[in-house]
Design an enzyme around this catalytic site. Sequence first.
Site, mmCIF file in Angstrom:
data_model
loop_
_atom_site.group_PDB
_atom_site.id
_atom_site.type_symbol
_atom_site.label_atom_id
_atom_site.label_comp_id
_atom_site.label_asym_id
_atom_site.label_seq_id
_atom_site.Cartn_x
_atom_site.Cartn_y
_atom_site.Cartn_z
ATOM 1 C CG HIS A 172 -0.293 0.226 2.515
ATOM 2 N ND1 HIS A 172 0.102 -0.789 3.345
ATOM 3 C CD2 HIS A 172 0.047 1.375 3.149
ATOM 4 C CE1 HIS A 172 0.643 -0.299 4.429
ATOM 5 N NE2 HIS A 172 0.625 1.022 4.342
ATOM 6 C CG ASP A 202 -0.233 -4.243 2.595
ATOM 7 O OD1 ASP A 202 -0.209 -3.777 1.444
ATOM 8 O OD2 ASP A 202 -0.203 -3.524 3.617
ATOM 9 C CB SER A 281 3.462 1.206 6.221
ATOM 10 O OG SER A 281 2.310 1.478 6.968
#
Length: 329
Positions: A172, A202, A281
């Site tokens: 993402h 992801d 992230s």
Amino acid sequence: MKKAPLYSRSRRGVAASAEPPPAPASAPEAPAAARRPSRLRSFAARHERALWIAAVLLLLPVALLWRNGPRPPAPLSFEQIDHLVRESIAEKPLASAAARAYDKIIPSVVRVIGYDREGDKPRPERKARREPAGAEDPHARRDAGELPGFEERGVGTGVVIVDNGTILTNLHVVMGAERVRVTFMDGLESDARLLTVMPEHDLAVLRADKIPDDLAAATMRSTTDLAPGDRVMAVGFPFGVGPSASEGIVSGLKREFRSPEGERTLTNLIQFDAAANPGNSGGPLVTMDGEVVGIVTAIMNPTRQRVFVGIGFAVPIENAAAGAGMPPF
């Protein structure tokens, strides 16, 4: 016929040699060296007392030196050892386990930035990808002066897993970006291209176009012996600030996380309580040995503030390494 005479090498003539040998003389006296022992014995017998006194006087200093000389040190007691160790630590404190882990992993951490073309509106699917895993707020864009025609859409983190510039990050963070740039710890910036994506985890694998000469890859460790309560550290760029480190513990294993929009469910996650915020992230979750056991991918928050409340999730490194085409542990 008359014969020539034969001459001897002796100084005496033939006539002398014909004479009868002289009568044997008395035995010669023994040489002086042969007579010396008897003289020494007689001298020792006459001065026996004086010789003993001289020997005692010569040996006495040797005996005193041996008695008063250095002896092997006595073994230290436990209390003495403990006191010495405490003094040594007080003079030069030891680095904490977290500090050592940080020093080991930080050369492999990179800042990952995705860029959109100026004037592009963020598509709904881009926003959905960013929200669950904690990428930087898409509304907090900053102009990218070094890339004319582009503007920053979000900041994330990555970790080098192969020293040829192969980088793991969250999908993402980079999905939908027109351009991706990474910044290494020595300050080198480079464009990066997408090699592989793993939507079920992801995750994305990037390859930097330029790399530092001394680029170091992170050490990855299996999670088979990871247990709740083990200390871990999250390293990354929360809200673009960093690199930053936060320490906590493993809170649980084999967790599930469903994105707020319900588009995707991630399974087999590591739950941890080390502080992670938007921008973490794609960063590494490491042990106190500085070895990567997971990739930070999501935070849970029942509110819309998108800040850390104590529950973070990471994808186990086995899943990430398998998706990158690396051999299993």
